[in-house]
Design a protein around this motif. Structure first.
Motif, mmCIF file in Angstrom:
data_model
loop_
_atom_site.group_PDB
_atom_site.id
_atom_site.type_symbol
_atom_site.label_atom_id
_atom_site.label_comp_id
_atom_site.label_asym_id
_atom_site.label_seq_id
_atom_site.Cartn_x
_atom_site.Cartn_y
_atom_site.Cartn_z
ATOM 1 N N THR A 1 60.401 28.455 44.924
ATOM 2 C CA THR A 1 61.181 29.093 45.984
ATOM 3 C C THR A 1 62.377 29.883 45.460
ATOM 4 N N SER A 2 62.854 29.555 44.268
ATOM 5 C CA SER A 2 64.005 30.292 43.733
ATOM 6 C C SER A 2 63.500 31.455 42.905
ATOM 7 N N GLY A 3 64.391 32.303 42.575
ATOM 8 C CA GLY A 3 63.968 33.400 41.718
ATOM 9 C C GLY A 3 64.828 34.612 41.943
ATOM 10 N N PRO A 4 64.666 35.577 41.117
ATOM 11 C CA PRO A 4 63.686 35.604 40.054
ATOM 12 C C PRO A 4 64.080 34.681 38.893
ATOM 13 N N ILE A 5 63.084 34.167 38.203
ATOM 14 C CA ILE A 5 63.291 33.371 36.996
ATOM 15 C C ILE A 5 62.784 34.214 35.840
ATOM 16 N N LEU A 6 63.684 34.585 34.959
ATOM 17 C CA LEU A 6 63.315 35.441 33.837
ATOM 18 C C LEU A 6 62.783 34.599 32.685
ATOM 19 N N LEU A 7 61.730 35.115 32.050
ATOM 20 C CA LEU A 7 61.122 34.461 30.899
ATOM 21 C C LEU A 7 61.251 35.395 29.697
ATOM 22 N N GLU A 8 61.277 34.809 28.509
ATOM 23 C CA GLU A 8 61.298 35.612 27.289
ATOM 24 C C GLU A 8 59.904 36.190 27.052
ATOM 25 N N ASP A 9 59.788 37.076 26.068
ATOM 26 C CA ASP A 9 58.486 37.633 25.723
ATOM 27 C C ASP A 9 57.557 36.509 25.278
ATOM 28 N N PRO A 10 56.258 36.645 25.524
ATOM 29 C CA PRO A 10 55.347 35.534 25.243
ATOM 30 C C PRO A 10 54.919 35.433 23.785
ATOM 31 N N THR A 11 54.531 34.226 23.433
ATOM 32 C CA THR A 11 53.717 33.991 22.249
ATOM 33 C C THR A 11 52.292 34.026 22.772
ATOM 34 N N VAL A 12 51.420 34.781 22.119
ATOM 35 C CA VAL A 12 50.068 35.002 22.628
ATOM 36 C C VAL A 12 49.038 34.539 21.599
ATOM 37 N N VAL A 13 48.103 33.716 22.044
ATOM 38 C CA VAL A 13 46.976 33.289 21.219
ATOM 39 C C VAL A 13 45.712 33.614 22.008
ATOM 40 N N ALA A 14 44.929 34.566 21.498
ATOM 41 C CA ALA A 14 43.708 34.984 22.188
ATOM 42 C C ALA A 14 42.546 34.141 21.703
ATOM 43 N N GLY A 15 42.068 33.248 22.550
ATOM 44 C CA GLY A 15 40.967 32.367 22.194
ATOM 45 C C GLY A 15 39.707 32.702 22.965
ATOM 46 N N THR A 16 38.697 31.877 22.782
ATOM 47 C CA THR A 16 37.438 32.031 23.504
ATOM 48 C C THR A 16 37.585 31.445 24.900
ATOM 49 N N ARG A 17 37.351 32.255 25.924
ATOM 50 C CA ARG A 17 37.420 31.891 27.341
ATOM 51 C C ARG A 17 38.831 31.592 27.846
ATOM 52 N N ALA A 18 39.859 31.822 27.018
ATOM 53 C CA ALA A 18 41.247 31.683 27.488
ATOM 54 C C ALA A 18 42.186 32.396 26.524
ATOM 55 N N THR A 19 43.190 33.008 27.110
ATOM 56 C CA THR A 19 44.297 33.538 26.331
ATOM 57 C C THR A 19 45.476 32.622 26.608
ATOM 58 N N HIS A 20 46.027 32.046 25.554
ATOM 59 C CA HIS A 20 47.080 31.047 25.698
ATOM 60 C C HIS A 20 48.438 31.725 25.537
ATOM 61 N N LEU A 21 49.256 31.618 26.566
ATOM 62 C CA LEU A 21 50.561 32.276 26.620
ATOM 63 C C LEU A 21 51.656 31.229 26.720
ATOM 64 N N ARG A 22 52.738 31.443 25.970
ATOM 65 C CA ARG A 22 53.905 30.554 26.047
ATOM 66 C C ARG A 22 55.145 31.418 26.233
ATOM 67 N N TYR A 23 55.932 31.091 27.236
ATOM 68 C CA TYR A 23 57.147 31.835 27.554
ATOM 69 C C TYR A 23 58.332 30.875 27.588
ATOM 70 N N ARG A 24 59.374 31.145 26.842
ATOM 71 C CA ARG A 24 60.616 30.395 26.975
ATOM 72 C C ARG A 24 61.298 30.858 28.262
ATOM 73 N N VAL A 25 61.902 29.938 28.983
ATOM 74 C CA VAL A 25 62.667 30.293 30.179
ATOM 75 C C VAL A 25 64.010 30.816 29.718
ATOM 76 N N ARG A 26 64.363 31.995 30.194
ATOM 77 C CA ARG A 26 65.642 32.602 29.807
ATOM 78 C C ARG A 26 66.763 31.904 30.555
ATOM 79 N N ARG A 27 67.762 31.498 29.848
ATOM 80 C CA ARG A 27 68.925 30.809 30.453
ATOM 81 C C ARG A 27 70.099 31.747 30.563
#
Length: 194
Positions: free
Chosen positions: A168-194
């Motif tokens: 319900t809150s927002g916007p919540i800003l995230l940092e640029d992602p770490t991206v791992v492109a795998g089989t049947r999924a792309t794994h994304l990790r975003y740090r929450v910007r404080r």
């Protein structure tokens, strides 16, 4: 320092399950490869590709406690008191089960801040993972999440339960992602910007 990560497998259009809680092709990536990864739950096996296997192994190594909502806990029957990552589970609920002693590795608490605090205490120097959409939304709203992780699946569901449906809150800003492109999924990790 303990890292609190929200992690879910999600369709390209933002859903984590159907309206009837089925995941179907969403979890295909867990068995889309040739690398056998034994989970901490003897009834659950993983066979992702090499990149997915590294992700699954890191969850088993890094996660010291998992926070779940009651609905997911009920759907999985509490993972038989042994979540696949091997960590104790803290369940957010206003209605603990009458037979809670069936799950000695599970603790039931009535709100998200208490659940996160208890999970951090249980995890010690390891991480806390949140694995329920409603809990993720509440924890993000409260500023309790350090990282958002998404295993993004090439699937369009068109409807279902949204990963961030209760946010319900927002916007919540995230940092640029770490991206791992795998089989049947792309794994994304975003740090929450404080």
């Amino acid at each position: 320092m303990t890292n609190v990560t929200a992690h879910m497998t999600m369709s390209l259009d933002g859903y984590i399950a159907t309206h009837s809680d089925e995941v179907g092709a969403l979890f295909e990536w867990y068995s889309a490869g040739s690398v056998e990864v034994e989970s901490r739950n003897r009834d659950i096996r993983f066979r992702p590709d090499e990149l997915g296997a590294a992700l699954v192994r890191s969850m088993m190594t890094d996660v010291g406690a998992l926070v779940s909502g009651r609905r997911l806990f009920d759907i999985t029957d509490g993972w038989g008191d042994q979540h696949p990552v091997g960590a104790p589970v803290v369940v957010v609920t206003h209605r603990p089960p009458a037979d809670a002693s069936r799950w000695p590795r599970t603790t039931f608490v009535d709100d998200v801040p208490r659940a996160i605090a208890l999970a951090k205490e249980i995890a010690g120097d390891r991480d806390v993972a949140i694995a329920s959409a409603d809990v993720v939304g509440q924890a993000l709203d409260l500023g309790l999440v350090d990282e958002v992780a998404v295993s993004l699946v090439p699937l369009l569901m068109t409807s279902g339960k949204a990963y961030f449906g209760s946010l319900t809150s927002g916007p919540i800003l995230l940092e640029d992602p770490t991206v791992v492109a795998g089989t049947r999924a792309t794994h994304l990790r975003y740090r929450v910007r404080r």
